[in-house]
Design a protein around this motif. Structure first.
Motif, PDB file in Angstrom:
ATOM      1  N   GLY A 172       4.798  -7.302   0.140  1.00  0.00           N
ATOM      2  CA  GLY A 172       3.482  -7.833   0.491  1.00  0.00           C
ATOM      3  C   GLY A 172       2.437  -6.718   0.482  1.00  0.00           C
ATOM      4  O   GLY A 172       1.355  -6.864  -0.098  1.00  0.00           O
ATOM      5  N   LEU A 173       2.791  -5.577   1.086  1.00  0.00           N
ATOM      6  CA  LEU A 173       1.874  -4.437   1.079  1.00  0.00           C
ATOM      7  C   LEU A 173       1.691  -3.909  -0.350  1.00  0.00           C
ATOM      8  O   LEU A 173       0.582  -3.569  -0.770  1.00  0.00           O
ATOM      9  N   GLY A 174       2.795  -3.856  -1.101  1.00  0.00           N
ATOM     10  CA  GLY A 174       2.722  -3.418  -2.506  1.00  0.00           C
ATOM     11  C   GLY A 174       1.782  -4.302  -3.310  1.00  0.00           C
ATOM     12  O   GLY A 174       0.959  -3.801  -4.077  1.00  0.00           O
ATOM     13  N   PHE A 175       1.873  -5.597  -3.109  1.00  0.00           N
ATOM     14  CA  PHE A 175       1.002  -6.533  -3.819  1.00  0.00           C
ATOM     15  C   PHE A 175      -0.466  -6.183  -3.589  1.00  0.00           C
ATOM     16  O   PHE A 175      -1.257  -6.094  -4.534  1.00  0.00           O
ATOM     17  N   LEU A 176      -0.844  -5.902  -2.335  1.00  0.00           N
ATOM     18  CA  LEU A 176      -2.231  -5.555  -2.023  1.00  0.00           C
ATOM     19  C   LEU A 176      -2.648  -4.245  -2.698  1.00  0.00           C
ATOM     20  O   LEU A 176      -3.742  -4.115  -3.234  1.00  0.00           O
ATOM     21  N   MET A 177      -1.743  -3.263  -2.685  1.00  0.00           N
ATOM     22  CA  MET A 177      -2.042  -1.960  -3.280  1.00  0.00           C
ATOM     23  C   MET A 177      -2.239  -2.084  -4.792  1.00  0.00           C
ATOM     24  O   MET A 177      -3.189  -1.543  -5.369  1.00  0.00           O
ATOM     25  N   TYR A 178      -1.293  -2.780  -5.463  1.00  0.00           N
ATOM     26  CA  TYR A 178      -1.362  -2.887  -6.920  1.00  0.00           C
ATOM     27  C   TYR A 178      -2.574  -3.716  -7.339  1.00  0.00           C
ATOM     28  O   TYR A 178      -3.224  -3.430  -8.344  1.00  0.00           O
ATOM     29  N   LEU A 179      -2.915  -4.708  -6.502  1.00  0.00           N
ATOM     30  CA  LEU A 179      -4.097  -5.522  -6.767  1.00  0.00           C
ATOM     31  C   LEU A 179      -5.367  -4.668  -6.650  1.00  0.00           C
ATOM     32  O   LEU A 179      -6.319  -4.853  -7.421  1.00  0.00           O
ATOM     33  N   ALA A 180      -5.364  -3.724  -5.709  1.00  0.00           N
ATOM     34  CA  ALA A 180      -6.507  -2.810  -5.581  1.00  0.00           C
ATOM     35  C   ALA A 180      -6.640  -1.960  -6.848  1.00  0.00           C
ATOM     36  O   ALA A 180      -7.748  -1.680  -7.310  1.00  0.00           O
ATOM     37  N   MET A 181      -5.496  -1.571  -7.434  1.00  0.00           N
ATOM     38  CA  MET A 181      -5.524  -0.823  -8.698  1.00  0.00           C
ATOM     39  C   MET A 181      -6.115  -1.699  -9.806  1.00  0.00           C
ATOM     40  O   MET A 181      -6.975  -1.234 -10.576  1.00  0.00           O
ATOM     41  N   VAL A 182      -5.659  -2.938  -9.894  1.00  0.00           N
ATOM     42  CA  VAL A 182      -6.157  -3.864 -10.919  1.00  0.00           C
ATOM     43  C   VAL A 182      -7.672  -4.025 -10.793  1.00  0.00           C
ATOM     44  O   VAL A 182      -8.407  -3.893 -11.784  1.00  0.00           O
ATOM     45  N   ALA A 183      -8.136  -4.287  -9.576  1.00  0.00           N
ATOM     46  CA  ALA A 183      -9.572  -4.486  -9.348  1.00  0.00           C
ATOM     47  C   ALA A 183     -10.362  -3.237  -9.747  1.00  0.00           C
ATOM     48  O   ALA A 183     -11.384  -3.333 -10.442  1.00  0.00           O
ATOM     49  N   GLY A 184      -9.869  -2.060  -9.349  1.00  0.00           N
ATOM     50  CA  GLY A 184     -10.559  -0.806  -9.661  1.00  0.00           C
ATOM     51  C   GLY A 184     -10.651  -0.557 -11.157  1.00  0.00           C
ATOM     52  O   GLY A 184     -11.688  -0.128 -11.672  1.00  0.00           O
ATOM     53  N   ILE A 185      -9.566  -0.839 -11.876  1.00  0.00           N
ATOM     54  CA  ILE A 185      -9.557  -0.621 -13.327  1.00  0.00           C
ATOM     55  C   ILE A 185     -10.549  -1.568 -14.006  1.00  0.00           C
ATOM     56  O   ILE A 185     -11.337  -1.155 -14.857  1.00  0.00           O
TER      57      ILE A 185
END
Lengths: 97, 97
Positions: B76-89
Protein backbone atom coordinates in the motif's frame (compact mmCIF):
# COMPACT_ATOMS: atom_id res chain seq x y z
CA UNK A 1 -18.85 -10.52 -3.67
CA UNK A 2 -16.85 -7.32 -3.14
CA UNK A 3 -14.33 -5.95 -5.65
CA UNK A 4 -11.45 -6.88 -3.31
CA UNK A 5 -12.70 -10.49 -3.08
CA UNK A 6 -13.12 -10.74 -6.85
CA UNK A 7 -9.64 -9.41 -7.65
CA UNK A 8 -7.99 -11.27 -4.75
CA UNK A 9 -9.44 -14.58 -5.90
CA UNK A 10 -8.52 -13.91 -9.55
CA UNK A 11 -4.89 -13.20 -8.59
CA UNK A 12 -4.41 -16.49 -6.72
CA UNK A 13 -3.12 -18.54 -9.70
CA UNK A 14 -1.08 -15.58 -11.01
CA UNK A 15 1.36 -15.08 -8.13
CA UNK A 16 4.49 -16.27 -9.95
CA UNK A 17 3.65 -14.11 -12.98
CA UNK A 18 2.93 -11.12 -10.73
CA UNK A 19 6.34 -11.53 -9.13
CA UNK A 20 7.96 -11.29 -12.56
CA UNK A 21 6.19 -8.13 -13.76
CA UNK A 22 8.15 -5.60 -11.69
CA UNK A 23 11.60 -7.04 -12.58
CA UNK A 24 10.69 -7.10 -16.29
CA UNK A 25 9.16 -3.62 -16.00
CA UNK A 26 12.62 -2.40 -14.98
CA UNK A 27 13.96 -3.01 -18.52
CA UNK A 28 12.85 0.36 -19.99
CA UNK A 29 14.46 2.10 -16.99
CA UNK A 30 17.69 0.18 -17.64
CA UNK A 31 17.48 1.05 -21.34
CA UNK A 32 17.16 4.76 -20.54
CA UNK A 33 20.11 4.61 -18.15
CA UNK A 34 22.45 2.65 -20.45
CA UNK A 35 21.42 3.74 -23.96
CA UNK A 36 18.87 6.44 -24.67
CA UNK A 37 19.13 8.92 -21.76
CA UNK A 38 22.59 8.36 -20.29
CA UNK A 39 23.04 12.13 -19.81
CA UNK A 40 20.22 12.03 -17.25
CA UNK A 41 21.76 9.32 -15.06
CA UNK A 42 22.35 11.85 -12.25
CA UNK A 43 18.57 11.99 -11.74
CA UNK A 44 18.58 8.37 -10.59
CA UNK A 45 18.97 7.68 -6.87
CA UNK A 46 21.82 5.31 -6.04
CA UNK A 47 20.37 4.90 -2.51
CA UNK A 48 17.01 3.75 -3.89
CA UNK A 49 18.45 1.17 -6.28
CA UNK A 50 21.00 -0.17 -3.80
CA UNK A 51 18.21 -0.76 -1.27
CA UNK A 52 15.93 -2.31 -3.92
CA UNK A 53 18.80 -4.72 -4.76
CA UNK A 54 19.48 -5.53 -1.12
CA UNK A 55 15.83 -6.28 -0.32
CA UNK A 56 15.38 -8.38 -3.48
CA UNK A 57 18.46 -10.37 -2.43
CA UNK A 58 17.02 -10.98 1.06
CA UNK A 59 13.66 -12.10 -0.42
CA UNK A 60 15.49 -14.39 -2.84
CA UNK A 61 17.29 -16.05 0.09
CA UNK A 62 14.04 -16.22 2.05
CA UNK A 63 12.28 -17.85 -0.94
CA UNK A 64 15.09 -20.37 -1.41
CA UNK A 65 14.98 -21.17 2.32
CA UNK A 66 11.26 -21.93 2.03
CA UNK A 67 11.75 -23.64 -1.37
CA UNK A 68 9.06 -21.27 -2.67
CA UNK A 69 9.61 -20.33 -6.35
CA UNK A 70 6.79 -17.75 -6.18
CA UNK A 71 9.11 -15.76 -3.92
CA UNK A 72 12.61 -16.50 -5.23
CA UNK A 73 12.07 -16.47 -9.02
CA UNK A 74 10.73 -12.93 -9.24
CA UNK A 75 13.05 -11.60 -6.56
CA UNK A 76 16.08 -13.33 -8.08
CA UNK A 77 15.38 -11.66 -11.42
CA UNK A 78 14.60 -8.40 -9.62
CA UNK A 79 17.95 -8.55 -7.82
CA UNK A 80 19.78 -8.78 -11.19
CA UNK A 81 17.76 -5.90 -12.68
CA UNK A 82 18.25 -3.56 -9.71
CA UNK A 83 21.93 -4.46 -9.58
CA UNK A 84 22.18 -3.46 -13.27
CA UNK A 85 20.70 -0.08 -12.27
CA UNK A 86 23.24 0.28 -9.44
CA UNK A 87 26.15 -0.57 -11.77
CA UNK A 88 24.90 1.84 -14.46
CA UNK A 89 24.49 4.72 -12.01
CA UNK A 90 27.97 4.19 -10.54
CA UNK A 91 29.57 3.98 -14.01
CA UNK A 92 27.78 7.11 -15.34
CA UNK A 93 27.68 9.31 -12.25
CA UNK A 94 29.96 7.80 -9.64
CA UNK A 95 28.95 8.49 -6.05
CA UNK A 96 25.56 10.15 -5.63
CA UNK A 97 22.70 9.85 -3.16
CA UNK B 1 23.28 -24.86 9.05
CA UNK B 2 23.79 -23.32 5.61
CA UNK B 3 23.98 -19.57 5.00
CA UNK B 4 20.57 -19.66 3.28
CA UNK B 5 19.01 -21.39 6.31
CA UNK B 6 20.61 -18.94 8.74
CA UNK B 7 19.44 -15.85 6.83
CA UNK B 8 16.02 -17.35 5.98
CA UNK B 9 15.32 -18.12 9.63
CA UNK B 10 16.56 -14.71 10.78
CA UNK B 11 14.23 -12.94 8.32
CA UNK B 12 11.08 -14.73 9.53
CA UNK B 13 10.07 -12.15 12.20
CA UNK B 14 11.12 -9.26 9.95
CA UNK B 15 8.69 -9.74 7.05
CA UNK B 16 6.57 -6.64 7.71
CA UNK B 17 9.67 -4.46 8.12
CA UNK B 18 11.20 -5.93 4.94
CA UNK B 19 8.04 -5.03 3.03
CA UNK B 20 8.45 -1.41 4.13
CA UNK B 21 12.11 -0.96 3.14
CA UNK B 22 11.61 -0.69 -0.63
CA UNK B 23 8.75 1.85 -0.43
CA UNK B 24 10.74 4.00 2.02
CA UNK B 25 13.87 3.56 -0.14
CA UNK B 26 11.94 5.29 -2.94
CA UNK B 27 12.05 8.62 -1.05
CA UNK B 28 15.50 9.74 -2.31
CA UNK B 29 14.37 8.94 -5.88
CA UNK B 30 11.23 11.04 -5.35
CA UNK B 31 13.36 13.85 -3.88
CA UNK B 32 15.64 13.86 -6.94
CA UNK B 33 12.65 13.93 -9.29
CA UNK B 34 10.75 16.68 -7.46
CA UNK B 35 13.47 18.86 -5.96
CA UNK B 36 17.18 18.36 -6.58
CA UNK B 37 17.44 16.90 -10.11
CA UNK B 38 14.21 17.90 -11.85
CA UNK B 39 16.11 18.63 -15.08
CA UNK B 40 16.94 14.92 -15.32
CA UNK B 41 13.34 13.70 -15.11
CA UNK B 42 13.46 12.54 -18.76
CA UNK B 43 15.88 9.80 -17.68
CA UNK B 44 13.13 8.16 -15.63
CA UNK B 45 10.99 5.52 -17.32
CA UNK B 46 7.25 6.21 -17.12
CA UNK B 47 6.59 2.59 -18.19
CA UNK B 48 8.63 1.21 -15.28
CA UNK B 49 6.98 3.34 -12.61
CA UNK B 50 3.45 2.85 -13.98
CA UNK B 51 3.95 -0.93 -13.85
CA UNK B 52 5.52 -0.77 -10.36
CA UNK B 53 2.39 1.16 -9.24
CA UNK B 54 0.01 -1.28 -10.90
CA UNK B 55 1.67 -4.36 -9.38
CA UNK B 56 1.84 -2.76 -5.91
CA UNK B 57 -1.89 -2.00 -6.21
CA UNK B 58 -2.67 -5.64 -7.11
CA UNK B 59 -0.55 -6.92 -4.18
CA UNK B 60 -2.32 -4.46 -1.85
CA UNK B 61 -5.71 -5.84 -2.93
CA UNK B 62 -4.40 -9.40 -2.63
CA UNK B 63 -3.11 -8.67 0.90
CA UNK B 64 -6.41 -7.08 1.94
CA UNK B 65 -8.30 -10.09 0.54
CA UNK B 66 -6.17 -12.41 2.68
CA UNK B 67 -6.28 -9.95 5.64
CA UNK B 68 -2.48 -10.18 5.65
CA UNK B 69 -0.82 -6.91 6.75
CA UNK B 70 2.64 -8.27 5.85
CA UNK B 71 1.48 -8.03 2.24
CA UNK B 72 -0.80 -5.00 2.16
CA UNK B 73 1.03 -2.52 4.43
CA UNK B 74 4.28 -2.44 2.42
CA UNK B 75 2.54 -2.66 -0.93
CA UNK B 76 0.00 0.00 0.00
CA UNK B 77 2.82 2.39 0.89
CA UNK B 78 4.73 1.29 -2.23
CA UNK B 79 1.71 2.07 -4.39
CA UNK B 80 1.64 5.66 -3.07
CA UNK B 81 5.39 6.10 -3.60
CA UNK B 82 5.42 4.72 -7.16
CA UNK B 83 2.35 6.79 -7.99
CA UNK B 84 4.23 9.89 -6.80
CA UNK B 85 7.00 8.94 -9.27
CA UNK B 86 4.44 8.55 -12.08
CA UNK B 87 2.86 11.93 -11.31
CA UNK B 88 6.27 13.66 -11.12
CA UNK B 89 7.43 12.21 -14.45
CA UNK B 90 4.20 13.22 -16.21
CA UNK B 91 4.34 16.76 -14.78
CA UNK B 92 8.03 17.27 -15.66
CA UNK B 93 8.33 15.40 -18.95
CA UNK B 94 4.82 14.59 -20.17
CA UNK B 95 4.54 11.45 -22.24
CA UNK B 96 7.69 9.32 -22.37
CA UNK B 97 8.44 5.60 -22.39
Amino acid sequence: MSVIERIGKALEPLMLVMGLVSPIATLPQIYKLYFSHTEHAAGLSLTTWVLYSFIAMLWTIYGLYHKNPTIWVGNGLGFLMYLAMVAGIIVRVGMTF
